[in-house]
Scaffold this motif. Structure first.
Motif, PDB file in Angstrom:
ATOM      1  N   ILE A   1       0.890  10.236 -12.044  1.00  0.00           N
ATOM      2  CA  ILE A   1       1.211   9.646 -10.944  1.00  0.00           C
ATOM      3  C   ILE A   1       2.372   8.680 -10.843  1.00  0.00           C
ATOM      4  N   ILE A   2       2.667   9.193  -9.902  1.00  0.00           N
ATOM      5  CA  ILE A   2       4.396   8.918  -9.170  1.00  0.00           C
ATOM      6  C   ILE A   2       4.027   8.219  -7.646  1.00  0.00           C
ATOM      7  N   VAL A   3       4.043   7.208  -7.071  1.00  0.00           N
ATOM      8  CA  VAL A   3       3.737   7.093  -5.472  1.00  0.00           C
ATOM      9  C   VAL A   3       5.062   6.628  -5.469  1.00  0.00           C
ATOM     10  N   ILE A   4       5.482   6.989  -4.256  1.00  0.00           N
ATOM     11  CA  ILE A   4       7.248   5.749  -3.871  1.00  0.00           C
ATOM     12  C   ILE A   4       6.965   5.365  -2.405  1.00  0.00           C
ATOM     13  N   ASP A   5       7.090   4.868  -2.545  1.00  0.00           N
ATOM     14  CA  ASP A   5       6.895   3.990  -1.169  1.00  0.00           C
ATOM     15  C   ASP A   5       8.358   3.281  -0.091  1.00  0.00           C
ATOM     16  N   PRO A   6       9.178   4.600   0.595  1.00  0.00           N
ATOM     17  CA  PRO A   6       9.971   3.460   1.520  1.00  0.00           C
ATOM     18  C   PRO A   6       9.722   2.705   2.125  1.00  0.00           C
ATOM     19  N   GLY A   7      10.030   1.323   2.016  1.00  0.00           N
ATOM     20  CA  GLY A   7      10.301   0.749   2.869  1.00  0.00           C
ATOM     21  C   GLY A   7      10.011   0.497   4.069  1.00  0.00           C
ATOM     22  N   HIS A   8       8.952  -0.183   4.799  1.00  0.00           N
ATOM     23  CA  HIS A   8       9.537  -0.446   6.302  1.00  0.00           C
ATOM     24  C   HIS A   8       9.383   1.486   6.859  1.00  0.00           C
ATOM     25  N   GLY A   9       9.010   1.487   8.262  1.00  0.00           N
ATOM     26  CA  GLY A   9       8.718   2.564   9.632  1.00  0.00           C
ATOM     27  C   GLY A   9       8.854   1.979  10.516  1.00  0.00           C
ATOM     28  N   LEU A  10       8.907   2.872  11.363  1.00  0.00           N
ATOM     29  CA  LEU A  10       8.643   2.545  12.842  1.00  0.00           C
ATOM     30  C   LEU A  10       7.424   2.193  13.292  1.00  0.00           C
TER      31      LEU A  10
END
Ligand SMILES: [Zn+2]
Length: 260
Positions: free
Chosen positions: A56-65
């Motif tokens: 189980i891998i979570v990818i967290d692309p930093g930031h967001g609008l």
């Protein structure tokens, strides 16, 4: 002297004859060993082991609008608060938010292909998830690891290189998470540098990040390079370079899970 040599020779011959029946049996046991050997060989080829399958891998692309302005505690029980949403840095070709998402999506596709149960904290540019909520998202999934994807910016335009941040011990009781995050960070950094040819800007331990301090699963934050550095900013805008970053992460994860 001759007699002694003759006696020794005779003794050797007797010993050799004595081993005769055993030698005859050897081919049989050889076949057995060969079978074991060949299956062993197949098993140790790491590139053929589906190491990431089911992870189980979570990818967290930093930031967001978003237009939300809010603060959140730096750590559970802490009086220190930090902005829950920050816009990140930017380069000549794209914003950090766009870059993080682009690499995150490439990584997502590769991990799904390798059988990992992969999740992203955001699939689009818009996101209302704060840093704490992103950590809780990974906690809720009981992730094997959470990979936070970011890029750096500096007033010093000469600064370049990839670094990996890992949580420090100040806000942790679960030492396993610290050890696992630290190991993963080291392995990922080594692979990222090898795959991209970027400078190694080091591993740094951080106690001040809400996204770390609220995490109950192993977590690392990758700073893919400096968008303030002309050369690195250009490389980060290229899809083949982004692909190398994703491949470095995939290989690093395989190495990490193979050994942990
Ligand atoms: Zn960032």
């Amino acid at each position: 002297m001759k007699k002694i040599i003759c006696l020794l020779f005779a003794a050797l011959m007797i010993a050799a004859v004595g081993r005769g029946p055993v030698s005859e049996k050897e081919p049989v046991s050889d076949i057995g060993e060969d079978t074991v050997k060949s299956s062993d060989t197949e098993y140790t080829k790491t590139d053929e082991i589906p190491v990431l399958e089911g992870k189980i891998i979570v990818i967290d692309p930093g930031h967001g609008l978003n237009n939300i302005s809010a603060y959140e505690p730096q750590a559970p029980g802490s009086d220190i608060t930090k902005p829950a949403y920050v816009s990140g840095t930017s380069g000549k070709y794209q914003t950090e938010e766009e870059l993080n998402l682009s690499v995150g999506k490439t990584l997502y596709t590769e991990l799904i292909d390798l059988g990992a149960k992969t999740y992203m904290t955001r699939h689009g540019h818009y996101s209302q998830r704060s840093n704490i909520e992103r950590a809780e998202f990974a906690n809720g999934l009981n992730a094997d690891i959470c990979i936070r994807i970011h890029a750096d910016g500096s007033e010093d335009k000469n600064k370049s290189g990839i670094s990996v941040l890992v949580p420090g011990e100040n806000h942790y009781e679960g030492i396993d998470i610290l050890e696992q995050s630290g190991k993963a960070g080291e392995i990922l950094l080594e692979n990222l540098v090898r795959y991209t040819g970027a400078e190694n800007a080091g591993l740094s331990v951080r106690n001040d990040l809400a996204g770390f301090n609220w995490s109950k699963v192993p977590v690392v934050l990758i700073e893919m390079g400096f968008m303030s550095n002309e050369k690195e900013d250009y490389l980060l805008s290229q899809s083949d370079y982004q692909e190398k970053i994703a491949e470095g992460i995939v290989n690093g994860l395989e190495e990490y899970f193979l050994n942990n």
